[in-house]
Design an enzyme around this catalytic site. Sequence first.
Site, PDB file in Angstrom:
ATOM      1  N   SER A 175     -24.069 -27.906  75.544  1.00  0.00           N
ATOM      2  CA  SER A 175     -25.488 -28.302  75.477  1.00  0.00           C
ATOM      3  C   SER A 175     -26.042 -27.936  74.103  1.00  0.00           C
ATOM      4  CB  SER A 175     -26.302 -27.614  76.579  1.00  0.00           C
ATOM      5  OG  SER A 175     -26.022 -26.228  76.619  1.00  0.00           O
ATOM      6  N   GLU A 223     -23.301 -28.464  89.105  1.00  0.00           N
ATOM      7  CA  GLU A 223     -24.504 -28.962  88.421  1.00  0.00           C
ATOM      8  C   GLU A 223     -25.089 -30.153  89.170  1.00  0.00           C
ATOM      9  OE1 GLU A 223     -24.216 -29.472  84.173  1.00  0.00           O
ATOM     10  OE2 GLU A 223     -26.187 -30.431  84.067  1.00  0.00           O
TER      11      GLU A 223
HETATM   12  O1  KIV Z   1     -23.339 -26.904  78.306  1.00  0.00           O
HETATM   13  C1  KIV Z   1     -24.019 -26.294  79.153  1.00  0.00           C
HETATM   14  O2  KIV Z   1     -25.075 -25.716  78.870  1.00  0.00           O
HETATM   15  C2  KIV Z   1     -23.515 -26.289  80.525  1.00  0.00           C
HETATM   16  C3  KIV Z   1     -24.372 -25.635  81.566  1.00  0.00           C
HETATM   17  C4  KIV Z   1     -25.460 -26.562  81.945  1.00  0.00           C
HETATM   18  C5  KIV Z   1     -23.606 -25.203  82.733  1.00  0.00           C
HETATM   19  O3  KIV Z   1     -22.481 -26.796  80.786  1.00  0.00           O
END
Ligand code: KIV
Length: 276
Positions: free
Chosen positions: A45, A182
Amino acid sequence: MRVTIGEIREMKQRGEKIPMLTAYDYATAKLIDEAGVPLILVGDSLGMVMLGYESTIPVTMDEMIHHTKAVVRGTKHALVIGDMPFMTYHVSVEDALRNAARFIQDGGAQAVKLEGGEVVAEKVSRLVACGIPVQGHIGLTPQSVHQLGGYKVVGKTPEVAVRLLNDAKALEEAGVFSIVLECVPAPLSRMITERVAVPTIGIGAGKYCDGQVQVISDILGLYTDVVPKHAKQYARLNEAITTAVTNYIAEVKSEAFPTPKQSYEMDESVLAQIEA
Ligand code: KIV
């Protein structure tokens, strides 16, 4: 001493909820670690909330390693998990091993996370056999956003619910130490959580998971334009930063900043000597 995967498993056995947060830089990681979060994910993310990409798909291994190193430097206690980017573990077991090893060896992480269920189970078991702890991730898997047709809840139909249950089981058998769920409906998360011995960590998956994970910028209220339904803002950093910067601009312009308190003095006779 850092938290171990054994301690995370024991938390589920004791019925103690497991908080997990993302972090991408030294300063934030240090604060989160000092606050006592046992699991820190350097999530891909990163691409969306720190680097401004439209999705997680463009994120590279080099970017992830760079940020993982910073997070590891900022932490003493948390178990740090590096998120394997799109297509760094799909093509072959060799690729998965080489890239996961970079997270551990170069990045200093203690574990890796990868998206997918049965389809990645063989790779998971090879990583685990080589001594690399793995966290699974099923439900909404953002690296498959184009296949899924958007960021939406996964598991509302019997077919998809069964597939998720099988995915969770396959990951458990492959040796993961925990599984992120998720955007999975809460009743299905409950069923999965009851049927696997490893901890489930939910994001948008309701209260029955063994733990919860949130993206740090979501809980701190860094953005006002994209606030996921499943995020709760515990602070409003957006407002705090805007107010601070607006005041700074005004004070620089009005010469209210800096005051003598923020200035360094010297013996002015030195200047007189230079001028002479
Ligand atoms: O990349 C991320 O932040 C994630 C979380 C949402 C679990 O995979």
